[in-house]
Write a protein that holds these residues in place. Sequence first.
Motif, PDB file in Angstrom:
ATOM      1  N   GLU A  18       0.799  -1.225   0.000  1.00  0.00           N
ATOM      2  CA  GLU A  18       0.000   0.000   0.000  1.00  0.00           C
ATOM      3  C   GLU A  18       0.832   1.277   0.000  1.00  0.00           C
ATOM      4  N   GLY A  19       2.015   1.244   0.655  1.00  0.00           N
ATOM      5  CA  GLY A  19       2.741   2.506   0.789  1.00  0.00           C
ATOM      6  C   GLY A  19       4.248   2.410   0.747  1.00  0.00           C
ATOM      7  N   GLY A  20       4.774   1.278   0.317  1.00  0.00           N
ATOM      8  CA  GLY A  20       6.223   1.133   0.254  1.00  0.00           C
ATOM      9  C   GLY A  20       6.828   0.773   1.592  1.00  0.00           C
ATOM     10  N   LEU A  21       8.141   0.666   1.614  1.00  0.00           N
ATOM     11  CA  LEU A  21       8.849   0.261   2.829  1.00  0.00           C
ATOM     12  C   LEU A  21       8.627   1.232   3.984  1.00  0.00           C
ATOM     13  N   ASP A  22       8.534   2.514   3.680  1.00  0.00           N
ATOM     14  CA  ASP A  22       8.356   3.516   4.739  1.00  0.00           C
ATOM     15  C   ASP A  22       7.022   3.378   5.464  1.00  0.00           C
TER      16      ASP A  22
END
Length: 179
Positions: A18-22
């Motif tokens: 949904e939002g990448g590694l961060d």
Amino acid sequence: MADRRQSLLDAALKLVEEGGLDAVTIAALTERSGMSNGSIYHHFGSRAGVFAQLYADSYGRCVAAMRPALDSRAAGDAVRDLALRYLDWVTENPSRARFLYAAPDHADPAVKQAEFAPVLAWFLSRMESGEMRAVPPWALEPVVMGPAHESVRRFLLGVFDLAEAREIIADAVWAVLKP
């Protein structure tokens, strides 16, 4: 215990998707999984531990999908089949594949080496027998699988259709190893 660990890994994978590694924070993991931050630290030690385990789990699944190709058939047939199985695994598991490409620095080299050992042994025995071109072990992933990796990267970006090109990619992988 294993179910709790897998639930946390599934939650982390969904957050990455949904939002990448961060997007994967301890707070987000507790909210998504419904488990306490103490559970996360107990099972994984840290956010980096979550990533390391998710990488190991995803890499293990990928290698397991390819391993059946490595049998006693002619080397060219087996190598082509291995490439096709890899491409099919990526198509069926885009979130895990995207994570593997996004988080290579979270791989534990010892775990990755142990998982890949049977594949490497198969390749080395076929090279030794002269059934395929001898290449150094370090070259198997970047050089031999290079056509597949670049095609997968483009597929994961949404600019390439793996289904349309899978046979061509498998031929390119074999072309590198053909004696």
